[in-house]
Scaffold this motif. Structure first.
Motif, PDB file in Angstrom:
ATOM      1  N   ARG A 275      24.979  89.195 -10.209  1.00  0.00           N
ATOM      2  CA  ARG A 275      25.483  89.555 -11.526  1.00  0.00           C
ATOM      3  C   ARG A 275      26.605  90.574 -11.386  1.00  0.00           C
ATOM      4  O   ARG A 275      26.527  91.489 -10.568  1.00  0.00           O
ATOM      5  CB  ARG A 275      24.340  90.133 -12.363  1.00  0.00           C
ATOM      6  N   GLU A 276      27.637  90.441 -12.199  1.00  0.00           N
ATOM      7  CA  GLU A 276      28.778  91.335 -12.079  1.00  0.00           C
ATOM      8  C   GLU A 276      28.376  92.782 -12.371  1.00  0.00           C
ATOM      9  O   GLU A 276      27.882  93.096 -13.445  1.00  0.00           O
ATOM     10  CB  GLU A 276      29.897  90.904 -13.019  1.00  0.00           C
ATOM     11  N   GLU A 277      28.584  93.644 -11.404  1.00  0.00           N
ATOM     12  CA  GLU A 277      28.308  95.066 -11.539  1.00  0.00           C
ATOM     13  C   GLU A 277      29.593  95.838 -11.811  1.00  0.00           C
ATOM     14  O   GLU A 277      29.586  96.820 -12.544  1.00  0.00           O
ATOM     15  CB  GLU A 277      27.664  95.581 -10.238  1.00  0.00           C
ATOM     16  N   THR A 279      34.009  95.396 -12.388  1.00  0.00           N
ATOM     17  CA  THR A 279      35.337  94.792 -12.370  1.00  0.00           C
ATOM     18  C   THR A 279      36.283  95.852 -11.831  1.00  0.00           C
ATOM     19  O   THR A 279      36.397  96.942 -12.412  1.00  0.00           O
ATOM     20  CB  THR A 279      35.780  94.347 -13.770  1.00  0.00           C
ATOM     21  N   ARG A 289      36.061  91.695  -8.146  1.00  0.00           N
ATOM     22  CA  ARG A 289      34.796  91.932  -8.838  1.00  0.00           C
ATOM     23  C   ARG A 289      33.698  92.059  -7.794  1.00  0.00           C
ATOM     24  O   ARG A 289      33.798  91.491  -6.700  1.00  0.00           O
ATOM     25  CB  ARG A 289      34.474  90.796  -9.807  1.00  0.00           C
ATOM     26  N   TYR A 290      32.656  92.796  -8.150  1.00  0.00           N
ATOM     27  CA  TYR A 290      31.574  93.027  -7.191  1.00  0.00           C
ATOM     28  C   TYR A 290      30.242  93.020  -7.924  1.00  0.00           C
ATOM     29  O   TYR A 290      30.143  93.452  -9.086  1.00  0.00           O
ATOM     30  CB  TYR A 290      31.774  94.372  -6.482  1.00  0.00           C
ATOM     31  N   GLY A 291      29.222  92.517  -7.231  1.00  0.00           N
ATOM     32  CA  GLY A 291      27.869  92.529  -7.756  1.00  0.00           C
ATOM     33  C   GLY A 291      27.085  93.689  -7.165  1.00  0.00           C
ATOM     34  O   GLY A 291      27.616  94.763  -6.919  1.00  0.00           O
ATOM     35  N   LEU A 296      32.227  89.022  -5.770  1.00  0.00           N
ATOM     36  CA  LEU A 296      32.339  87.907  -6.699  1.00  0.00           C
ATOM     37  C   LEU A 296      33.786  87.437  -6.746  1.00  0.00           C
ATOM     38  O   LEU A 296      34.711  88.243  -6.648  1.00  0.00           O
ATOM     39  CB  LEU A 296      31.896  88.322  -8.101  1.00  0.00           C
ATOM     40  N   GLU A 303      32.957  79.564  -9.905  1.00  0.00           N
ATOM     41  CA  GLU A 303      32.506  80.946  -9.732  1.00  0.00           C
ATOM     42  C   GLU A 303      31.823  81.076  -8.371  1.00  0.00           C
ATOM     43  O   GLU A 303      30.920  80.291  -8.046  1.00  0.00           O
ATOM     44  CB  GLU A 303      31.539  81.347 -10.849  1.00  0.00           C
TER      45      GLU A 303
END
Length: 470
Positions: A275-277, A279, A289-291, A296, A303
């Protein structure tokens, strides 16, 4: 798209994926490239191109080991989440309670989750990170702890995304404290052995020194000679950057991040991790982007999750589609390696082919099938004074692609059968759109020249001969 049609399409384009990636590596002067493409247990591409060591001339193979660097963070995340699943660790645990050596340092209040998501505000590589260019050894355990105690905190927790190798090194120490085992022992039992990986490990193995692909320097000018960079032990930073593997085994490992595969983690854990943590954006421009412990990304509408890796002499990239199951891993052995460019380009070609296959299938199902690709179509690589281009059957539709371009989806054009003749697609464009393709053949029927619009092009080797003979 059905799984059968997806697999059939991937099998059909596999030779072109390998050919395009090899061209990219050669065009950009890479010493060597490993590329693997897999999906749902089937491997479609297992490529080894180029040289393992420019000084010895050793050819690169699929078995050569690459330092996959920050891919290590995804392995560390798996180890942490396994402890969470077993109730031996909580994501909201403060690191000071897990590592008493931190004492009352500011960093003691940071949580495990904040470390995983690079939201802890921890310094990236200490105030002296010249171990990245071998001016000093990588940090040992006490040096990591001293760094965290004395200079660790740069931002307040959750103030900014701040990528940190020191933070992940601290996670390695936490894993050891919770389990009472070494990081390597935990990793072998939790990941390496369950997956049957024989060419993957947490740190440089001197006993396998001859199996590693050499690292090489980058180039400042296009004609700079490269030199070999030796491999070193990353010591207490292995959890952040020490792992090694091959493209093929990275595909095997990457498949476990697909939803529905519970070999290493439950889907509940994977959804949290993926899940995106964060931006990551600066002055309105998104940088990534990072989870919670995994990167990501997006290529086309696909995706992706995965990671890149940068180690002195090796640049690597693995992308995973956690829904569809596609995994692409590209490993290069130079500091200026174009691993991400190659992995992204391969996925773009896959997307082009799958979209074309869907279009062909839909037309057939609607009772208005598209004309089949002619059996004698001029498929291959062509060149003339103005450049080089490929003609490839992607999903049942012919495409032309400039293999020098880093983003094939941006430059791909279609060839279609119109009034019984092969022609460039009738769309708006600056090129020879709508114009016929004319092929010249020898007595055996092989294409010796082709005109795609106004200018003649020749198969690459024929063009080389023409140029060299002038």
């Amino acid at each position: 798209m059905t799984d059968d049609r997806t697999a059939q399409t991937l099998r059909s384009i596999a030779p072109y994926l390998a050919d395009w990636a090899s061209f990219q590596a050669a065009y950009h002067g890479m010493p060597g490239l490993q590329l693997a493409v897999g999906r749902r247990g089937e491997v479609f591409v297992d490529l080894a191109w180029g040289t393992a060591n420019l000084e010895t001339g050793e050819a690169l193979t699929s078995d050569h080991l690459f330092r996959v660097a920050s891919h290590s963070k995804t392995f560390t995340t798996v180890l942490v989440m396994q402890l969470v699943e077993r109730g031996e660790l909580r994501l909201d645990d403060a690191v000071g309670a897990l590592v008493p050596e931190l004492g009352d340092a500011t960093a003691a209040g940071i949580t495990v989750r904040e470390l995983l998501g690079h939201q802890a505000g921890i310094i990236r590589d200490s105030s002296d990170g010249d171990f990245w260019q071998y001016e000093r050894p990588f940090l040992d355990r006490e040096q990591v702890l001293e760094c965290v105690r004395t200079e660790g905190v740069v931002f307040e927790p959750n103030e900014h995304f701040k990528y940190t190798n020191i933070g992940y090194s601290l996670l390695g120490i936490i894993i050891e404290r919770v389990t009472g085992k070494t990081y390597d022992e935990v990793a072998r039992a939790a990941v390496v052995e369950p997956l049957g990986l024989t060419r993957t490990g947490t740190e440089l193995d001197p006993a396998r020194a001859d199996e590693y692909a050499a690292g090489h320097t980058g180039r400042i000018s296009h004609d700079d000679a490269r030199r070999v960079i030796p491999h070193v032990d990353t010591r207490a930073m292995a959890a952040a950057t020490g792992w090694y593997s091959t493209a093929l085994e990275m595909v095997r490992y990457g498949a476990t991040h697909m939803l529905g595969d519970t070999t290493l983690l439950t889907d509940k854990s994977k959804r949290l991790v993926q899940r995106e943590e964060s931006t990551v954006a600066v002055r309105g421009k998104e940088l990534g982007r990072y989870g919670v412990g995994i990167e990501l990304g997006k290529v086309g509408d696909r995706e992706l999750v995965g990671h890149s890796g940068g180690y002195p002499g090796h640049i690597t990239r693995t992308w995973i589609d956690p829904v569809d199951g596609l995994v692409v891993s590209a490993l290069t052995n130079a500091v200026d390696g174009i691993a991400t460019q190659i992995a992204n380009g391969v996925i773009q070609i896959v997307n082009l082919a799958l979209a074309a296959a869907d279009e062909v299938a839909a037309a057939a199902a609607g009772g208005n099938p598209l004309p089949a690709v002619p059996a004698d179509a001029p498929v291959g690589r062509f060149a003339n004074l103005w450049g080089v281009f490929d003609v490839a059957d992607l999903g049942g539709i012919l495409h032309t692609i400039n293999p020098r371009h880093p983003q094939p989806a941006e430059v791909a054009q279609r060839l279609v059968v119109s009034d019984g003749r092969l022609a460039q697609e009738s769309v708006a464009g600056f090129g020879a759109v709508g114009e016929p393709v004319q092929a010249e053949r020898d007595g055996a029927g092989a294409v010796v020249a082709a005109r795609f619009g106004a200018m003649t092009a020749w198969p690459v080797e024929e063009y080389r001969t023409r140029v060299l003979s002038q």
